[in-house]
Design a protein around this motif. Structure first.
Motif, PDB file in Angstrom:
ATOM      1  N   LYS A 280      39.317  49.057  39.282  1.00  0.00           N
ATOM      2  CA  LYS A 280      38.991  49.193  40.699  1.00  0.00           C
ATOM      3  C   LYS A 280      40.066  50.042  41.352  1.00  0.00           C
ATOM      4  O   LYS A 280      41.255  49.789  41.177  1.00  0.00           O
ATOM      5  CB  LYS A 280      38.931  47.820  41.372  1.00  0.00           C
ATOM      6  N   GLY A 281      39.625  51.052  42.134  1.00  0.00           N
ATOM      7  CA  GLY A 281      40.605  51.913  42.781  1.00  0.00           C
ATOM      8  C   GLY A 281      41.517  52.527  41.750  1.00  0.00           C
ATOM      9  O   GLY A 281      41.079  53.058  40.734  1.00  0.00           O
ATOM     10  N   ILE A 282      42.797  52.435  41.989  1.00  0.00           N
ATOM     11  CA  ILE A 282      43.785  52.966  41.044  1.00  0.00           C
ATOM     12  C   ILE A 282      44.457  51.792  40.344  1.00  0.00           C
ATOM     13  O   ILE A 282      45.315  51.104  40.899  1.00  0.00           O
ATOM     14  CB  ILE A 282      44.843  53.827  41.769  1.00  0.00           C
ATOM     15  N   ASN A 283      43.993  51.512  39.118  1.00  0.00           N
ATOM     16  CA  ASN A 283      44.627  50.515  38.256  1.00  0.00           C
ATOM     17  C   ASN A 283      44.603  49.088  38.787  1.00  0.00           C
ATOM     18  O   ASN A 283      45.563  48.330  38.608  1.00  0.00           O
ATOM     19  CB  ASN A 283      46.074  50.911  37.944  1.00  0.00           C
ATOM     20  N   SER A 284      43.509  48.709  39.450  1.00  0.00           N
ATOM     21  CA  SER A 284      43.332  47.309  39.830  1.00  0.00           C
ATOM     22  C   SER A 284      42.378  46.640  38.847  1.00  0.00           C
ATOM     23  O   SER A 284      41.418  47.255  38.379  1.00  0.00           O
ATOM     24  CB  SER A 284      42.780  47.196  41.258  1.00  0.00           C
ATOM     25  N   THR A 285      42.605  45.372  38.574  1.00  0.00           N
ATOM     26  CA  THR A 285      41.888  44.671  37.516  1.00  0.00           C
ATOM     27  C   THR A 285      40.405  44.510  37.815  1.00  0.00           C
ATOM     28  O   THR A 285      40.010  44.187  38.938  1.00  0.00           O
ATOM     29  CB  THR A 285      42.511  43.279  37.298  1.00  0.00           C
ATOM     30  N   VAL A 286      39.597  44.726  36.780  1.00  0.00           N
ATOM     31  CA  VAL A 286      38.162  44.441  36.842  1.00  0.00           C
ATOM     32  C   VAL A 286      37.937  43.052  36.255  1.00  0.00           C
ATOM     33  O   VAL A 286      38.381  42.771  35.136  1.00  0.00           O
ATOM     34  CB  VAL A 286      37.360  45.496  36.046  1.00  0.00           C
ATOM     35  N   THR A 287      37.247  42.207  36.969  1.00  0.00           N
ATOM     36  CA  THR A 287      37.068  40.814  36.536  1.00  0.00           C
ATOM     37  C   THR A 287      36.265  40.716  35.253  1.00  0.00           C
ATOM     38  O   THR A 287      36.680  40.086  34.284  1.00  0.00           O
ATOM     39  CB  THR A 287      36.389  39.982  37.634  1.00  0.00           C
ATOM     40  N   ASN A 288      35.094  41.334  35.224  1.00  0.00           N
ATOM     41  CA  ASN A 288      34.244  41.312  34.033  1.00  0.00           C
ATOM     42  C   ASN A 288      34.175  42.727  33.461  1.00  0.00           C
ATOM     43  O   ASN A 288      33.494  43.586  34.014  1.00  0.00           O
ATOM     44  CB  ASN A 288      32.841  40.805  34.370  1.00  0.00           C
ATOM     45  N   GLN A 289      34.879  42.937  32.335  1.00  0.00           N
ATOM     46  CA  GLN A 289      34.876  44.280  31.746  1.00  0.00           C
ATOM     47  C   GLN A 289      33.509  44.641  31.186  1.00  0.00           C
ATOM     48  O   GLN A 289      33.113  45.805  31.196  1.00  0.00           O
ATOM     49  CB  GLN A 289      35.914  44.369  30.621  1.00  0.00           C
ATOM     50  N   LEU A 290      32.777  43.647  30.674  1.00  0.00           N
ATOM     51  CA  LEU A 290      31.506  43.895  30.008  1.00  0.00           C
ATOM     52  C   LEU A 290      30.344  43.430  30.882  1.00  0.00           C
ATOM     53  O   LEU A 290      30.341  42.303  31.383  1.00  0.00           O
ATOM     54  CB  LEU A 290      31.474  43.152  28.665  1.00  0.00           C
TER      55      LEU A 290
END
Length: 438
Positions: A280-290
């Protein structure tokens, strides 16, 4: 006398010891281009903090033979000997001609690997798989502007290549940052460029995925939008119908997903789009990668599958590649955006079995169908013979087997130590070819 079963065991163990030494260990990289050709996945370029040359952009072509089985801990990467891209390439898109004899490389960053200076010569380059030569195709029509962070698709039925948006900035010779929202079309039969419709086209976009469905619709998912690079709403799907040159927007239903960019996507035979990774944005964690998008539903529907063996799953990554081979989704390279040490990405290789959404450590290629003839008597005789052989091993044969296993273990240990020493001294020299002329 040693029977064939004992010899087979010795042969397999010795081969394993040799494989430990011989496997090529590539340096970490991100934003590489990939294309699947005749049971091989090719990886073109990428950018690496461990490039041995002046430029961090790589001119290397790696490939992986998926006609054989292997483990993710030691994938059999190879490189095309003495053949490189004419420049260091990253953030480009690659596609295969319908005739399966030419790989086209479009856009991206182009750097002289020895000086790190801009090496732009053409927006399009062609690699002939039969001659191993790079050329700049002579094209007609409206040639696209320079751009990067793009994802194109090729329609094998028509021979037309479609690529949308992208970014131009100082990295590729633009005085200011410009994000595009034009759709460029290359007819590979006549090598003629044209433009798609601009009516209802999405806002300028980059770092998205583009997936061509069998009905001729290209599905654009996620990405960054506008000159301020904000995340695109992942539930607002931009659709382009190649058959009628028309844009539309579809609001997907189902689960709510995190917006993302720099992710990957593959299309399954039953027309589901599986996306993975991104940030998300610049290097923010995505909760569900898949996540999975079912395009057979109207509107399309998002879901999050139940995944097994998650301890074999990739870390949080973006700018990677994804390739579907049979029932296996390959995730390769990329940026581990929450890690300080990029070498933590080793072995750069992850495999998802999409039949049951299980992360696996071994790839098994599909075996050709075997025609079974109606010969029950012969089959029974063969089985009996096999059983007798397995149950009537002599003490001498058993001793030979254990001796062979012990000898092979010694070979493996020695080969492993030698291979590790060689790896420590040479891994980056061997991973990237010396300067020369993808």
């Amino acid at each position: 006398m040693i029977n064939s079963r004992v010899l087979k065991i010795i042969f397999l163990l010795i081969n394993l010891s040799i494989e430990i030494v011989q496997s090529l260990i590539p340096v970490e990289r991100q934003a590489a281009s990939s294309v699947f050709i005749d049971k091989k996945i090719y990886f073109l370029g990428g950018t690496s903090s461990h490039s041995p040359k002046t430029s961090s952009e790589l001119d290397q072509i790696l490939y992986l033979d998926v006609s054989q089985s292997f483990y993710t801990t030691n994938p059999p990467f190879e490189e095309i000997p003495d053949v490189q891209i004419p420049f260091g390439s990253s953030f480009a898109t690659a596609f295969l001609s319908p005739q399966k004899n030419i790989v086209y490389l479009f856009g991206g960053i182009m750097k002289n690997v020895n000086t790190d200076l801009d090496s732009f010569t053409s927006i399009l380059h062609a690699f002939n798989l039969e001659t191993n030569e790079w050329t700049i195709p002579t094209t007609n029509g409206i040639v696209p502007q320079r751009k990067r962070e793009i994802n194109g698709v090729i329609d094998d039925k028509t021979g037309k290549f479609y690529v949308f948006g992208g970014v131009a900035d100082q990295e590729i010779g633009s005085k200011t940052i410009v994000v595009f929202n034009d759709l460029n079309i290359l007819d590979t039969n006549s090598l003629t460029w044209s433009k798609g419709s601009t009516i209802n086209a999405p806002l300028p976009r980059s770092d998205y995925t583009a997936t061509l469905l069998p009905n001729g619709i290209i599905v654009f998912i996620g990405g960054l939008e506008g000159n301020d690079f904000h995340d695109v709403d992942i539930n607002q799907l931009a659709l382009y119908d190649t058959t009628i040159d028309k844009w539309s927007i579809m609001t997907a239903r189902g689960v709510t997903l995190d917006n993302r960019n720099a992710h990957s996507a593959v299309l399954t035979p039953d027309e589901r789009i599986i996306i993975f990774g991104g940030s998300k944005g610049i290097n923010s964690t995505v909760t569900n990668q898949l996540a999975v998008l079912d395009t057979k539903q109207t509107p399309y529907e998002w879901s999050i599958p139940q995944v097994s063996n998650v301890y074999y799953a990739p870390p949080l990554i973006d700018l990677h590649s994804a390739t579907l081979i049979g029932n296996y989704m390959f995730i390769n390279f990329g940026a581990m955006y929450q890690a300080q040490d990029p070498t933590m990405q080793l072995p750069f290789f992850y495999i998802l079995d999409i039949n049951n959404f299980t992360w696996v450590t071994k790839f098994e290629p599909e075996q050709p169908s075997v025609v079974v003839t109606n010969t029950p008597t012969i089959a029974a005789t063969a089985n009996t013979s096999s059983n007798n052989n397995s149950s009537n091993l002599t003490a001498e044969q058993i001793g030979i087997i254990f001796g062979a296993v012990g000898l092979s273990i010694v070979i493996i240990v020695v080969a492993g130590l030698l291979g590790y020493k060689y790896y420590k001294n040479q891994k980056y020299k061997r991973a990237i070819p010396t300067a020369g002329g993808i």
